[in-house]
Design an enzyme around this catalytic site. Sequence first.
Site, short mmCIF file in Angstrom:
data_model
loop_
_atom_site.label_atom_id
_atom_site.label_comp_id
_atom_site.label_asym_id
_atom_site.label_seq_id
_atom_site.Cartn_x
_atom_site.Cartn_y
_atom_site.Cartn_z
N LYS A 26 27.84 9.70 -38.31
CA LYS A 26 26.75 10.54 -38.03
C LYS A 26 26.48 10.97 -36.45
O LYS A 26 25.39 11.12 -35.91
CB LYS A 26 25.38 9.70 -38.33
CG LYS A 26 25.13 8.90 -39.54
CD LYS A 26 25.52 9.71 -40.85
CE LYS A 26 24.57 10.83 -40.77
NZ LYS A 26 24.73 11.94 -41.98
N SER A 27 27.65 11.65 -36.42
CA SER A 27 27.61 12.13 -34.91
C SER A 27 28.33 13.64 -35.16
O SER A 27 29.03 14.07 -34.17
CB SER A 27 28.43 11.44 -33.96
OG SER A 27 28.03 10.07 -33.80
N THR A 39 29.97 14.87 -37.68
CA THR A 39 31.15 14.92 -38.61
C THR A 39 31.33 16.22 -39.57
O THR A 39 32.17 16.91 -39.49
CB THR A 39 31.35 13.70 -39.60
OG1 THR A 39 31.04 12.55 -38.68
CG2 THR A 39 32.71 13.76 -40.02
N HIS A 74 36.96 7.79 -38.41
CA HIS A 74 35.79 7.34 -37.48
C HIS A 74 36.73 5.95 -36.52
O HIS A 74 36.00 5.25 -36.23
CB HIS A 74 34.93 6.68 -38.16
CG HIS A 74 33.97 7.52 -38.97
ND1 HIS A 74 33.53 8.78 -38.16
CD2 HIS A 74 33.29 7.64 -39.90
CE1 HIS A 74 32.67 9.39 -39.09
NE2 HIS A 74 32.67 8.76 -40.10
N ARG A 132 27.54 11.92 -29.72
CA ARG A 132 26.40 12.47 -29.92
C ARG A 132 25.37 11.35 -29.05
O ARG A 132 25.99 9.98 -29.02
CB ARG A 132 25.90 12.22 -31.44
CG ARG A 132 24.39 12.94 -31.64
CD ARG A 132 24.19 12.94 -33.26
NE ARG A 132 23.03 13.92 -33.40
CZ ARG A 132 22.45 13.92 -34.51
NH1 ARG A 132 23.15 13.27 -35.72
NH2 ARG A 132 21.48 14.59 -34.83
N SER A 151 19.93 8.92 -37.24
CA SER A 151 20.69 9.67 -38.16
C SER A 151 21.14 8.81 -39.32
O SER A 151 21.10 8.72 -40.52
CB SER A 151 21.65 10.66 -37.77
OG SER A 151 22.15 11.36 -38.79
N TYR A 156 27.83 16.54 -29.04
CA TYR A 156 26.93 17.35 -30.11
C TYR A 156 25.82 18.29 -29.25
O TYR A 156 25.65 19.12 -29.88
CB TYR A 156 26.39 15.97 -30.84
CG TYR A 156 25.53 16.74 -32.23
CD1 TYR A 156 26.09 17.05 -33.24
CD2 TYR A 156 24.13 17.02 -32.04
CE1 TYR A 156 25.37 17.48 -34.32
CE2 TYR A 156 23.54 17.34 -33.18
CZ TYR A 156 24.14 17.56 -34.18
OH TYR A 156 23.32 17.98 -35.41
N LYS A 195 18.59 16.76 -40.47
CA LYS A 195 17.60 17.74 -39.64
C LYS A 195 18.83 18.43 -38.92
O LYS A 195 18.64 19.39 -38.32
CB LYS A 195 16.68 16.97 -38.98
CG LYS A 195 15.58 16.43 -39.57
CD LYS A 195 14.35 15.74 -38.74
CE LYS A 195 13.34 15.64 -39.53
NZ LYS A 195 12.03 15.28 -38.65
N GLY A 196 19.76 17.55 -38.36
CA GLY A 196 20.83 17.84 -37.40
C GLY A 196 20.11 18.44 -36.09
O GLY A 196 20.90 19.40 -35.42
#
Length: 324
Positions: A74-75, A77, A138, A160, A168, A226, A289-290
């Site tokens: 969740k960074s 990818t 990962h 991130r 996230s 990020y 959302k990003g």
Amino acid sequence: MSSPSSVDYLRDEKLTQETRDLISSLPSEKGWLVSKIYQFQGCWHTEALLQGILTCQKHFEAKDSDIILVNNPKSGTTWLKSLVFALINRHKFPVSSGKHPLLVTNPHLLVPFLEGVYYESPDFDFSVLPFPRLMNTHMSHLSLPESVKNSSCKIVYCCRNPKDMFVSLWHFGKKLAPQETADYPIEKAVEAFCQGKFIGGPFWDHVLEYWYASLENPNKVLFVTYEELKKQTEVEVKRIAEFIGCGFTEEEEVREIVKLCSFESLSKLEVNRQGKLPNGIETNAFFRKGEVGGWSDTLSESLAEVIDRTTEDKFGGSGLRFSC
């Protein structure tokens, strides 16, 4: 034994006896998404991904021309996979043609996830991948296969802000394993996150290993954040392109790739709104959302402060700083 799940990485049906024997000797903790996570080489994993890592370490043979994308879960990818896939294939698949693979294929099907592939298909032949081979993982720097460390392959690491990454992951977990996460309060999850006890954690060790590797060997490891990627996407994309050896001559090419791979563009595509990946994960789970700073919608000020204090403590003296 993991609780029933439709997602391969949260199950344990394919475990070998060798993995089961190893697991029995490893430290374990209650996980967010599974009954237990296990600590191996300093990081916490599900049983399935641990087996994938073990198989990868034994069998993956890196080539000097390989490009490996790395981050915590969740960074960024999905975004990073999209950008680099488009970069290295921009002559083969011009964005302007209107027939780009990213328009009809989820990015996770275009860039294989090393430990995931090795869990699902341990005999997969990576030599069949097109040149240059593009993959992601990962895995911590410590856990990378020796062939990756000893080759001249390129590693692009994306980090991130830990608050956004945590939030996230929190929402992703609710989609992947609603039963497991239903009775797991966010306060407990923040505590576990700060202790490093979550899938792929500790966040802090993972980041610092690659941060220091990028300082020691900048020709091999590129460290991007990020936040900078969101703030000045074209600048960062050009930096990544130069690093992997496919720099731009036309500014228009950069803008086209940035637009194609944007959250707004990818999230609207039918392929990313409907259906599932072969591992059971719904494609829309990768597009929430990003945003940068979106953690404020989920975390209270007190919980955010807990993560901030941990960040200051863990990263003190490293020279690494986060915005937001």
